[in-house]
Enzyme design. Structure first.
Site, PDB file in Angstrom:
ATOM      1  N   LEU A   1      -2.122   7.007  -1.495  1.00 38.91           N
ATOM      2  CA  LEU A   1      -1.830   5.602  -1.786  1.00 38.91           C
ATOM      3  C   LEU A   1      -2.005   4.752  -0.527  1.00 38.91           C
ATOM      4  O   LEU A   1      -1.577   5.152   0.555  1.00 38.91           O
ATOM      5  CB  LEU A   1      -0.401   5.464  -2.318  1.00 38.91           C
ATOM      6  CG  LEU A   1      -0.059   6.270  -3.583  1.00 38.91           C
ATOM      7  CD1 LEU A   1       1.341   5.927  -4.062  1.00 38.91           C
ATOM      8  CD2 LEU A   1      -1.083   6.028  -4.678  1.00 38.91           C
TER       9      LEU A   1
ATOM     10  N   GLY B   1       4.425  12.770   0.469  1.00 37.31           N
ATOM     11  CA  GLY B   1       5.173  11.590   0.060  1.00 37.31           C
ATOM     12  C   GLY B   1       4.406  10.698  -0.876  1.00 37.31           C
ATOM     13  O   GLY B   1       4.888  10.315  -1.937  1.00 37.31           O
ATOM     14  N   ASP B   2       3.181  10.321  -0.507  1.00 43.27           N
ATOM     15  CA  ASP B   2       2.352   9.461  -1.355  1.00 43.27           C
ATOM     16  C   ASP B   2       0.960  10.051  -1.528  1.00 43.27           C
ATOM     17  O   ASP B   2      -0.021   9.340  -1.695  1.00 43.27           O
ATOM     18  CB  ASP B   2       2.263   8.053  -0.774  1.00 43.27           C
ATOM     19  CG  ASP B   2       1.651   8.038   0.630  1.00 43.27           C
ATOM     20  OD1 ASP B   2       1.466   9.137   1.205  1.00 43.27           O
ATOM     21  OD2 ASP B   2       1.368   6.949   1.155  1.00 43.27           O
ATOM     22  N   GLU B   3       0.882  11.381  -1.500  1.00 46.43           N
ATOM     23  CA  GLU B   3      -0.399  12.077  -1.633  1.00 46.43           C
ATOM     24  C   GLU B   3      -0.395  12.916  -2.909  1.00 46.43           C
ATOM     25  O   GLU B   3       0.577  13.626  -3.210  1.00 46.43           O
ATOM     26  CB  GLU B   3      -0.651  12.982  -0.428  1.00 46.43           C
ATOM     27  CG  GLU B   3      -0.806  12.211   0.881  1.00 46.43           C
ATOM     28  CD  GLU B   3      -0.991  13.136   2.069  1.00 46.43           C
ATOM     29  OE1 GLU B   3      -1.614  12.717   3.046  1.00 46.43           O
ATOM     30  OE2 GLU B   3      -0.498  14.287   2.008  1.00 46.43           O
TER      31      GLU B   3
END
Length: 417
Positions: free
Chosen positions: A277, A318-320
Site C-alpha cells: 500500500l 503491516g501493509d504488504e
C-alpha cells in the site's frame, strides 16, 4: 377377583370358545390351539409393557376367565399392576396400582392348591381386604346354594416365577364366562400359560436391559464422536489461527510458504503478485490505528474479490499482501495484475470519509518446468523476492514520476508580481 381397587359394575361377558370336553388331568385338544396362539402372541411381544398386555389378552383367549390383572414384581419387591383385560372400570381401578408382596405371599400360602403353582382363594371380602391389597369385585350374583357357582369372593392366583422359583409376577383371574368354577384342566392350561409367561417376562426384561445397554453404549459413542469432532474443530481452529492473519483472516506467511512450495513441487505454472500500500503510514498517523485496521480489512476483501476462489491471498507484513495464482499463463498473469490494480482505483468508504488507497504491484511468473535446479523452498523464496523487487521498482518509478510532475507544475505556476 383381582388385586387392585374398588368394586366395579356388571359388564358384558365375552364368552369362552374352548369346548369343555376334558376330564380331570387331561387338557382337551380343542384347548391346545388357543393356548398355542396365546403363547405365540406373548413370545412375539416386544418390551415389558407389550409382553404384560399380551399375557392378559392371552389368558382371556385360552381360558374362560374374563377379568385378568397382570402384576409385575418391582425393584422394591412390591407388585405393580401393569396390564389388565376386562371392562373399562377394571382398567381405571387397577392399572398402575401396587400390592404389598408379603400380602400376596401370605395369600399364596393359605390358598387352595389347584396345582403346584396355582392357588384358589375362596374368601376375599371387599369389606375387609387383606392389608396392603385392594380388590376389584365384579358384579356377580352370590349363589351359596350352588357349590359349583363362581362366587364374588373367589379368585384364582397364578404366580409367574423364574428358573430358580423366584416370584417375578402374578396373574390374578376372575369371572369365568359361564359363572361356574372351571374344571381342573382349565387350571392346568392357566398353570402352563403362567409358566411360559414367566419365561416371556424374563426374555422381555433381558431384551429391555440389552436395549438399555445398547442405548447407553450408543450415547457414549455419540458423546465420544462429539468429543472427537470438538477436538478436531479446536485443532482446526488452532491450525487456522497458526496459518492465518488475525486481523484480515487472510493466509499468513506460514500458510503462504506452504501453499507456494506445494505448487512448485507439483511443477504447476503460477504467478506471484506482491502488493504494497502506498503512503499507508499517513492513514495511521492522521486517522489512527483503528481506521488503519479497518482499511486493511477492506483491502483484504477487495483482493479476495479480484482473484479466483482457489487463489492464495496472504498478508505478509503491516501493509504488504501477496497473491498466488496457479495454473495460469503469462497473459492471464498480466490480466490478474490489472484486476488487482483496478481494485485500488476506487476510494474506500471509511467512517464517513472516502479514502483513495493505492498500491504498488510487482509480478513474478513461474512457468511449468520439467526440471528445476532449485528446490521448491528455494524457488519459493526467489519468486517472492523477485515480485517484491519489481514492486519496489514500480513504487520508485511512481514516486519519481510524481516528483517530476510536481516540478513541472511548479514551473508553470504564475509568479506573483
Amino acid at each position: 377377583m383381582a388385586p387392585g381397587s374398588s368394586t366395579g359394575p356388571e359388564h358384558e361377558r365375552s364368552g369362552f370358545d374352548v369346548v369343555d370336553k376334558g376330564t380331570d388331568g387331561h387338557i382337551p385338544l380343542s384347548a391346545l390351539r388357543p393356548v398355542h396362539r396365546a403363547i405365540s402372541g406373548v413370545n412375539g411381544a416386544v418390551g415389558i409393557d407389550a409382553t404384560m398386555q399380551a399375557i392378559a389378552d392371552g389368558v382371556v383367549a385360552c381360558t374362560p376367565f374374563q377379568i385378568i390383572a397382570v402384576n409385575y414384581v418391582q425393584d422394591d419387591g412390591d407388585l405393580r399392576c401393569c396390564a389388565v383385560a376386562g371392562p373399562d372400570e377394571l382398567r381405571a381401578a387397577l392399572l398402575g396400582g401396587t400390592c404389598a408382596r408379603k400380602t400376596i405371599e401370605d395369600l399364596l400360602k393359605v390358598g387352595e392348591a389347584w396345582s403346584d403353582n396355582l392357588r384358589f382363594i375362596r374368601e376375599l371380602s371387599s369389606d375387609e381386604p387383606p392389608e396392603g391389597i385392594h380388590l376389584f369385585v365384579p358384579d356377580i350374583d352370590a349363589r351359596p346354594e350352588d357349590a359349583d357357582a363362581w362366587q364374588p369372593d373367589y379368585a384364582l392366583l397364578a404366580p409367574m416365577r423364574d428358573n430358580g422359583g423366584e416370584l417375578i409376577g402374578l396373574l390374578s383371574v376372575d369371572d369365568p364366562s359361564d359363572g361356574r368354577i372351571p374344571p381342573r384342566w382349565v387350571g392346568d392350561v392357566l398353570d402352563m400359560f403362567a409358566e411360559q409367561a414367566g419365561f416371556a417376562i424374563l426374555n422381555a426384561r433381558r431384551h429391555e436391559e440389552a436395549a438399555a445397554r445398547m442405548a447407553r453404549l450408543e450415547r457414549e459413542r455419540e458423546l465420544l464422536r462429539e468429543d472427537i469432532a470438538e477436538r478436531h474443530r479446536r485443532e482446526e481452529h488452532l491450525r487456522h489461527q497458526a496459518r492465518h492473519d488475525a486481523l484480515t483472516g487472510l493466509a499468513n506467511p506460514v500458510e503462504l510458504s506452504e501453499r507456494l512450495v506445494a505448487l512448485l513441487a507439483d511443477q504447476i505454472p503460477l504467478a506471484v503478485v506482491f502488493c504494497d500500500l502506498d503512503r499507508f503510514k499517513e492513514v495511521n498517523d492522521n486517522r489512527g490505528h483503528v481506521v488503519g485496521d479497518l482499511v486493511l480489512r477492506m483491502v483484504a476483501e477487495r483482493l479476495r474479490a479480484s482473484v479466483r476462489g482457489e487463489d492464495v491471498v496472504a498478508r505478509v507484513g503491516g501493509d504488504e499482501f501477496v497473491v498466488v495464482a496457479a495454473g495460469i499463463g503469462p497473459d492471464e498473469a498480466l490480466a490478474l495484475v490489472d484486476r488487482i490494480d483496478q481494485a485500488f482505483s476506487h476510494p474506500l468508504a471509511v467512517t464517513g470519509a472516502r479514502l483513495l488507497v493505492r498500491a504498488s504491484l510487482g509480478l513474478a511468473y513461474e512457468p511449468a518446468r520439467q526440471q528445476n535446479v532449485f528446490a521448491p523452498e528455494e524457488r519459493a523464496q526467489e519468486l517472492l523476492g523477485s515480485a517484491d523487487r519489481e514492486m519496489y521498482a514500480r513504487k520508485r518509478s511512481r514516486a519519481m514520476l510524481t516528483r517530476l510532475t510536481a516540478r513541472a507544475l511548479a514551473r508553470r505556476a504564475p509568479v506573483a508580481g
